[in-house]
Design an enzyme around this catalytic site. Structure first.
Site, PDB file in Angstrom:
ATOM      1  N   ASP A 142      13.919  70.403  65.106  1.00 20.01           N
ATOM      2  CA  ASP A 142      13.243  69.872  63.938  1.00 20.01           C
ATOM      3  C   ASP A 142      14.069  68.682  63.418  1.00 20.01           C
ATOM      4  OD1 ASP A 142      11.227  71.626  61.472  1.00 20.01           O
ATOM      5  OD2 ASP A 142      11.564  69.483  61.759  1.00 20.01           O
ATOM      6  N   GLU A 171       6.461  71.595  52.618  1.00 18.59           N
ATOM      7  CA  GLU A 171       7.743  72.236  52.939  1.00 18.59           C
ATOM      8  C   GLU A 171       8.422  72.824  51.705  1.00 18.59           C
ATOM      9  OE1 GLU A 171       8.600  68.817  56.238  1.00 18.59           O
ATOM     10  OE2 GLU A 171       9.994  70.486  56.182  1.00 18.59           O
TER      11      GLU A 171
HETATM   12  C1  GLC Z   1       9.548  68.364  59.344  1.00 20.60           C
HETATM   13  C2  GLC Z   1       8.874  69.679  59.639  1.00 20.60           C
HETATM   14  C3  GLC Z   1       8.223  69.735  60.991  1.00 20.60           C
HETATM   15  C4  GLC Z   1       7.775  68.355  61.422  1.00 20.60           C
HETATM   16  C5  GLC Z   1       9.004  67.487  61.576  1.00 20.60           C
HETATM   17  C6  GLC Z   1       8.654  66.040  61.914  1.00 20.60           C
HETATM   18  O1  GLC Z   1      10.709  68.560  58.578  1.00 20.60           O
HETATM   19  O2  GLC Z   1       9.655  70.852  59.490  1.00 20.60           O
HETATM   20  O3  GLC Z   1       7.117  70.650  60.900  1.00 20.60           O
HETATM   21  O4  GLC Z   1       7.079  68.422  62.658  1.00 20.60           O
HETATM   22  O5  GLC Z   1       9.828  67.500  60.427  1.00 20.60           O
HETATM   23  O6  GLC Z   1       8.002  65.439  60.835  1.00 20.60           O
END
Ligand code: GLC
Length: 607
Positions: free
Chosen positions: A302, A498
């Site tokens: 992530d 988030e």
């Molecule tokens: C974010 C999320 C993830 C996403 C990634 C790229 O923090 O946790 O779901 O795909 O970063 O944006």
């Protein structure tokens, strides 16, 4: 006849001359990796044999577009670029996205080995970064609809819009199982048990199509592996404190299903399992995901997630080595990607990361690039650009909105409303607001209120449905009186994404909504409450003063789908994908846990 030496030399010379005449110049044979007819494993091995350590480390590195322009990315042999939430070209149009993508691919394929890059975005409810794209209901609404074919169709429509902008990789679907509705990502979950996330893994089939190199197909991502929805307190990126039996029973099945459906990538969760960060979890990634479940695609981190492994700010050589040796194949290092490539080179050179691990990661990544057909067709397939926000896709989205509305109360059959026969009053901050009805991950990362992208608000849908009726709208309920036959209050949450959506304390309606509702309730007119929210809300104490309650979730741009249910053009069929609490104090509250909910998992009325 004996030949003199002179004659022999002349004869040989003549023969050679003839050969030269009849034998075309044999071009240097194209390398196997460039031969589209060669088996992909052969192409991978051939390419791998030509790659330097820098090339290989580059393939494992994903940078944010704002931190690496096309020339920079190509010079560094970067294998992947992403757009984080809201990271868009200017102007934010489908054509500008396609031009941007093509510029990256032109630069990448102009390098000596010409390895195309793979570009990832979060298209989690349509191609939601792109202005004008179709915005579908968030997963919680699709979980309420619980129609796997519909979810697949939405995946396909989303893939077409993504492909029309060049992009070839979607960080979706989220297959999280949201156990505590306080979690800010509850709306990204299809349901609180593995049942609906598993059933709706059909999103992968829609995104990846019949074959990854088929027109309109993109690579899908099962995320976030594993247990992200089970953290204590619903704390985003927190700690999932359960035993392995429960982890396997509740959180693993959707990923098994995703692998069965051939998902091409898996994204690792920020969260921890019993105190150990998933990004450092060799057992769950190497042994379970890649070993036991047999995942053959590639594993991506992530966003900046390896920074969190040791709990200190920034990432270290040790964290880099830990993540790679735990089984991650590509690291999302949006800005510090140079530091990452240098640290990983050092960890390979000092033996902390074996070359075999680097090669395995590259085989996994390159295999998907070959399967996607990127070496043959690295540029945007412009036949799909016109599908972005198309009437057909919006019609599909409206159908999904209809099918996701959960009718929770309908006192005296106040619903469906007649389309004529007396004035209607509409109130609430979420009645006439595309941004609020779309929620997070829309145009920007967190989403925002207001007319952020073209669409139909719930109010517009009501007005269009009840053309023969006077419809009065006042956000705050000013002007309501007994001359109206009914009042519709569209209330709930404003956008978040988030951790910013975590609700560790109250989960009720805000003061504005409560004041608006009170005006309507005090008027004596039948009140129909419509909640636009990313989760069940704490509304039990107010319910007795409402004649009807419709959970609308986060419907996206096609708000007319809500009116289709309010006026009976669609008989509500959706059911709760999450248990609806009696009080926030009950969280986490889930099916079968013995607590008494306001409305149970699977509940939903019809007409
Ligand atoms: C974010 C999320 C993830 C996403 C990634 C790229 O923090 O946790 O779901 O795909 O970063 O944006």
């Amino acid at each position: 006849m004996a030949f003199s030496r002179r004659m022999r030399v002349a004869a040989i010379g003549a023969a050679l001359a003839c050969t030269a005449l009849i034998t075309p110049t044999v071009a240097a044979a194209a390398p196997t990796y460039r031969d589209a007819s060669a088996p992909i494993p052969d192409r991978v091995e051939d390419l791998l044999s030509r790659m330097s350590l820098q090339d290989k480390i580059g393939q494992m590195t994903q940078a944010e577009r704002a931190a690496a322009d096309p020339q920079t990315a190509a010079s560094a042999s970067l294998g992947s670029i992403l757009s984080g939430g809201g990271s868009a070209p200017e102007p934010n149009t489908a054509e500008a996205w396609a031009d941007m993508y093509d510029e990256y691919q032109r630069a990448a394929t102009a390098t000596p080995l010409g390895i195309p890059l793979i570009y990832g975005v979060d298209a989690v409810h349509g191609h939601n970064n792109v202005h004008g794209a179709t915005i579908f209901p968030h997963n919680i609404g699709l979980g309420a609809a619980n129609d796997p074919q519909l979810t697949e169709d939405i995946g396909r429509a989303t893939a077409e819009e993504i492909s029309g902008t060049g992009i070839d990789w979607d960080f979706a679907p989220c297959l999280c199982v949201a156990r505590n509705d306080r979690w800010g990502r509850t709306y990204e979950s299809f349901g609180e048990t593995p049942e609906r996330p598993t059933a709706n893994a059909t999103a992968i089939d829609g995104l990846q199509g019949e074959a990854l190199n088929a027109p309109g197909s993109v690579l899908a991502t099962a995320k976030h592996y594993v247990g992200d929805g089970g953290t204590t307190g619903g704390d985003d990126q927190g700690n999932t404190e359960i035993d392995e039996q429960e982890l396997r029973r509740i959180h693993l099945p959707p990923f098994q299903e995703a692998i069965n459906r051939g998902v091409g990538s898996v994204m690792i969760s920020y969260s921890s399992w019993n105190g150990l960060k998933l990004h450092a979890h060799s057992y769950l990634i190497n042994d379970v995901l890649k070993g036991e479940l047999g995942f053959q695609g590639f594993v991506i981190s992530d966003y900046d997630a390896i920074d969190q492994i040791d709990g200190q700010l920034g990432f270290t050589a040790e964290e880099v080595a830990t993540a790679i040796n735990s089984g991650l194949d590509m690291i999302m290092v949006p800005n510090d990607w140079r530091k990452f490539t240098e640290l990983l080179r050092g960890e390979v050179e000092n033996g902390h990361v074996p070359m075999s691990r680097i090669d395995d990661a590259n085989r996994r990544i390159l295999t998907k690039k070959f399967e996607l057909g990127l070496f043959e067709n690295p540029y945007t397939d412009r036949q799909f650009t016109g599908t972005v926000g198309s009437p057909e896709h919006r019609a599909l989205a409206r159908d999904a909105v209809r099918k996701s509305q959960v009718l929770l109360k309908n006192e005296g059959g106040v619903l469906p409303l007649a389309k004529d026969g007396g004035k209607l009053f509409v109130a609430g901050k979420n009645a006439d607001d595309i941004g609020n009805q779309s929620g997070g991950w829309t145009i920007s990362w967190q989403g925002e209120s207001g007319p952020i992208t073209p669409g139909t608000t719930i109010l517009q849908g009501i007005r269009d449905a009840a053309k023969g009726t006077e419809v009065t709208y006042d956000r705050y309920g000013q002007g309501i009186d007994s001359s109206y036959r009914a009042a519709i209050a569209v209330v709930g949450e404003t956008p978040y994404a988030e951790g910013q959506g975590d609700r560790p304390s109250g989960m009720g309606l805000d003061q504005e909504d409560l004041a608006t509702l009170k005006k309507l309730e005090d008027s004596g007119v039948p009140v129909i409450a419509v909640t636009v929210s990313g989760r069940p809300l704490d509304i039990a104490e107010h319910l007795p003063r409402w004649d009807a309650l419709l959970a609308s979730w986060l419907p996206g741009t096609e708000g007319a789908g809500v009116a289709d249910v309010l006026f009976g053009d669609h008989n509500p069929t959706a059911t709760l994908p999450m248990t609806w609490m009696t009080s926030a104090d009950q969280q986490p509250i889930n099916d079968g846990d013995g607590q008494k909910p306001l409305f149970p998992y699977g509940f939903g009325l019809t007409y």
